[in-house]
Design a protein around this motif. Structure first.
Motif, PDB file in Angstrom:
ATOM      1  N   TRP A 144     -24.569 -19.676  69.355  1.00 56.14           N
ATOM      2  CA  TRP A 144     -23.647 -18.762  68.860  1.00 56.14           C
ATOM      3  C   TRP A 144     -22.513 -19.347  68.016  1.00 56.14           C
ATOM      4  N   SER A 145     -22.459 -20.441  68.332  1.00 54.91           N
ATOM      5  CA  SER A 145     -21.258 -20.979  67.418  1.00 54.91           C
ATOM      6  C   SER A 145     -21.441 -21.181  66.025  1.00 54.91           C
ATOM      7  N   GLY A 146     -22.686 -21.291  65.808  1.00 55.36           N
ATOM      8  CA  GLY A 146     -23.229 -21.078  64.302  1.00 55.36           C
ATOM      9  C   GLY A 146     -22.935 -19.712  63.596  1.00 55.36           C
ATOM     10  N   VAL A 147     -22.979 -18.596  64.535  1.00 52.18           N
ATOM     11  CA  VAL A 147     -22.574 -17.510  63.976  1.00 52.18           C
ATOM     12  C   VAL A 147     -21.196 -17.565  63.442  1.00 52.18           C
ATOM     13  N   LEU A 148     -20.128 -17.930  64.603  1.00 50.18           N
ATOM     14  CA  LEU A 148     -18.663 -17.797  64.027  1.00 50.18           C
ATOM     15  C   LEU A 148     -18.236 -18.812  62.946  1.00 50.18           C
ATOM     16  N   ILE A 149     -19.267 -19.759  62.788  1.00 51.91           N
ATOM     17  CA  ILE A 149     -18.986 -20.572  61.554  1.00 51.91           C
ATOM     18  C   ILE A 149     -19.228 -19.846  60.342  1.00 51.91           C
ATOM     19  N   ALA A 150     -20.513 -19.276  60.388  1.00 53.64           N
ATOM     20  CA  ALA A 150     -20.975 -18.443  59.242  1.00 53.64           C
ATOM     21  C   ALA A 150     -20.023 -17.362  58.910  1.00 53.64           C
ATOM     22  N   LEU A 151     -19.713 -16.749  59.727  1.00 54.16           N
ATOM     23  CA  LEU A 151     -18.619 -15.599  59.589  1.00 54.16           C
ATOM     24  C   LEU A 151     -17.477 -16.089  59.072  1.00 54.16           C
ATOM     25  N   ALA A 152     -16.721 -17.105  59.482  1.00 49.67           N
ATOM     26  CA  ALA A 152     -15.733 -17.614  59.098  1.00 49.67           C
ATOM     27  C   ALA A 152     -15.896 -18.226  57.504  1.00 49.67           C
ATOM     28  N   VAL A 153     -16.998 -18.754  57.138  1.00 50.26           N
ATOM     29  CA  VAL A 153     -16.990 -18.916  55.872  1.00 50.26           C
ATOM     30  C   VAL A 153     -17.488 -17.790  54.805  1.00 50.26           C
ATOM     31  N   PHE A 154     -18.040 -16.794  55.308  1.00 49.83           N
ATOM     32  CA  PHE A 154     -18.301 -15.909  54.536  1.00 49.83           C
ATOM     33  C   PHE A 154     -16.862 -15.062  54.414  1.00 49.83           C
ATOM     34  N   ALA A 155     -16.001 -14.999  55.515  1.00 51.12           N
ATOM     35  CA  ALA A 155     -14.643 -14.433  55.316  1.00 51.12           C
ATOM     36  C   ALA A 155     -13.812 -15.239  54.224  1.00 51.12           C
ATOM     37  N   GLY A 156     -14.097 -16.505  54.390  1.00 52.37           N
ATOM     38  CA  GLY A 156     -13.250 -17.394  53.151  1.00 52.37           C
ATOM     39  C   GLY A 156     -13.698 -16.887  51.927  1.00 52.37           C
ATOM     40  N   LEU A 157     -15.096 -17.123  51.666  1.00 53.77           N
ATOM     41  CA  LEU A 157     -15.609 -16.702  50.497  1.00 53.77           C
ATOM     42  C   LEU A 157     -15.223 -15.331  49.643  1.00 53.77           C
ATOM     43  N   LEU A 158     -15.446 -14.372  50.840  1.00 51.98           N
ATOM     44  CA  LEU A 158     -15.071 -12.793  50.342  1.00 51.98           C
ATOM     45  C   LEU A 158     -13.916 -12.657  49.733  1.00 51.98           C
ATOM     46  N   TRP A 159     -12.779 -13.682  50.833  1.00 54.49           N
ATOM     47  CA  TRP A 159     -11.352 -13.507  50.330  1.00 54.49           C
ATOM     48  C   TRP A 159     -11.109 -14.128  48.687  1.00 54.49           C
TER      49      TRP A 159
ATOM     50  N   ALA B 106     -23.015 -13.443  50.822  1.00 55.88           N
ATOM     51  CA  ALA B 106     -23.362 -13.162  52.153  1.00 55.88           C
ATOM     52  C   ALA B 106     -24.936 -13.905  52.268  1.00 55.88           C
ATOM     53  N   LEU B 107     -25.940 -13.961  51.178  1.00 60.44           N
ATOM     54  CA  LEU B 107     -27.108 -14.858  51.351  1.00 60.44           C
ATOM     55  C   LEU B 107     -26.656 -16.166  51.842  1.00 60.44           C
ATOM     56  N   PHE B 108     -25.760 -17.004  51.146  1.00 60.89           N
ATOM     57  CA  PHE B 108     -25.478 -18.257  51.587  1.00 60.89           C
ATOM     58  C   PHE B 108     -24.981 -18.520  53.124  1.00 60.89           C
ATOM     59  N   CYS B 109     -24.298 -17.326  53.588  1.00 54.29           N
ATOM     60  CA  CYS B 109     -23.721 -17.445  54.836  1.00 54.29           C
ATOM     61  C   CYS B 109     -24.992 -17.066  55.876  1.00 54.29           C
ATOM     62  N   ILE B 110     -25.971 -16.388  55.539  1.00 52.22           N
ATOM     63  CA  ILE B 110     -27.051 -16.286  56.344  1.00 52.22           C
ATOM     64  C   ILE B 110     -27.795 -17.289  56.371  1.00 52.22           C
ATOM     65  N   GLY B 111     -28.099 -18.110  55.200  1.00 52.45           N
ATOM     66  CA  GLY B 111     -28.632 -19.299  55.381  1.00 52.45           C
ATOM     67  C   GLY B 111     -27.891 -20.279  56.298  1.00 52.45           C
ATOM     68  N   LEU B 112     -26.704 -20.277  56.138  1.00 59.57           N
ATOM     69  CA  LEU B 112     -25.675 -21.365  56.750  1.00 59.57           C
ATOM     70  C   LEU B 112     -25.970 -20.831  58.341  1.00 59.57           C
ATOM     71  N   LEU B 113     -26.304 -19.838  58.746  1.00 56.97           N
ATOM     72  CA  LEU B 113     -26.160 -19.379  60.049  1.00 56.97           C
ATOM     73  C   LEU B 113     -27.707 -19.801  60.428  1.00 56.97           C
ATOM     74  N   ALA B 114     -28.572 -19.498  59.694  1.00 54.08           N
ATOM     75  CA  ALA B 114     -29.952 -19.982  60.114  1.00 54.08           C
ATOM     76  C   ALA B 114     -29.918 -21.585  60.165  1.00 54.08           C
ATOM     77  N   ALA B 115     -29.369 -22.255  59.487  1.00 56.67           N
ATOM     78  CA  ALA B 115     -29.281 -23.704  59.516  1.00 56.67           C
ATOM     79  C   ALA B 115     -28.532 -24.230  60.758  1.00 56.67           C
TER      80      ALA B 115
END
Lengths: 160, 121
Positions: A87-102, B31-40
């Protein structure tokens, strides 16, 4: 470029990608992966790069997805369902997405509309490949050959 | 070049012509990049780590094509060329990666990356 098509493709692509990233059954996830890549190819079509969209369909849906399904079937004796989800992967992915969106929303320069352009023909792509991009093309040829030989060497049975 | 003004709330809205702006493509590819990151990052199966990497590469491809389409169009279509080369490299990477998965599976009888720990110090 219509917005209805854009949102339809975006929803299908992201839903399929999310399914590929989270489905517990491996073969289902591999098929969602193929669907997600059809969606990416549809984006290329929408953006006017038809040739790249076709290449994407041939390479990913035609070759890579089949390769992945074969690998799953050949490694079947392993657990079919995987245990454990980090589940830490979910947190990291969400953080990266928030950064990119910002960053995207903060940059006013990227909120441009498409201007009508002359369609890109395969002839133009071929001419560019044979003139400006001839050295990268040769390097890609060498790389693909090396990758093919390397893959064969890796999966060859070891003699004992 | 027409620019859509950003609304005060910060959320992207479609302009009157109902044409998706560059921003929307960038958001989808992020969003697609972050889904890929999540999978990886969160899957334990080696094949899915590869799938995640492929998704991240595809997100980069969408960005290249979108910037090519919305930017000034140079005579050689640079964004399209980069995407074609990226697809070729991704195919080579997938072939070698899946061969590695097969080779490792033959030794360990598993594809769970947590159990590939022979080199762990």
């Amino acid at each position: 470029m219509s917005s209805a098509a854009f949102f339809l493709i975006a929803i299908v692509t992201l839903a399929a990608a999310l399914a590929a990233a989270t489905l517990p059954k491996l073969i289902h996830a591999a098929l969602s992966f193929a669907l997600a890549f059809v969606g990416v190819a549809a984006f290329y079509f929408l953006l006017g790069a038809e040739f790249v969209g076709l290449v994407q369909v041939f390479v990913y849906v035609g070759a890579v997805a089949v390769l992945i399904v074969f690998t799953i079937l050949l490694t079947r004796r392993d657990v079919d369902r995987e245990r454990g989800f980090n589940w830490s992967g979910v947190l990291i992915a969400l953080a990266v997405f928030a950064g990119l969106l910002w960053a995207i929303l903060k940059t006013a320069r990227v909120s441009v509309l498409a201007v009508p352009v002359a369609p890109l023909t395969v002839r133009q792509i071929g001419e560019a490949l044979m003139t400006d991009y001839v050295w990268p093309l040769q390097c890609i040829g060498v790389l693909l050959t090396a990758a093919l030989i390397g893959a064969l060497v890796l999966v060859m049975e070891e003699k004992r | 070049m027409a620019r859509t003004p950003l609304p005060a709330g910060g959320t992207p809205t479609l302009p009157e012509t109902m044409t998706p702006a560059l921003q929307l493509f960038l958001i989808v590819s992020a969003a697609l990049f972050c889904i890929g990151l999540l999978a990886a990052l969160s899957r334990r199966h080696a094949i899915f780590i590869l799938i995640g990497i492929e998704m991240m590469l595809a997100a980069a491809g969408i960005n290249f094509i979108a910037f090519w389409r919305f930017g000034p169009q140079p005579a050689p279509p640079t964004g399209v060329m980069v995407t074609i080369f990226a697809i070729a490299i991704a195919a080579a990477e997938a072939a070698v990666g899946l061969a590695l998965v097969m080779a490792v599976y033959r030794h360990y009888r598993t594809t769970n990356v947590d159990q590939f720990d022979q080199l762990k110090g």
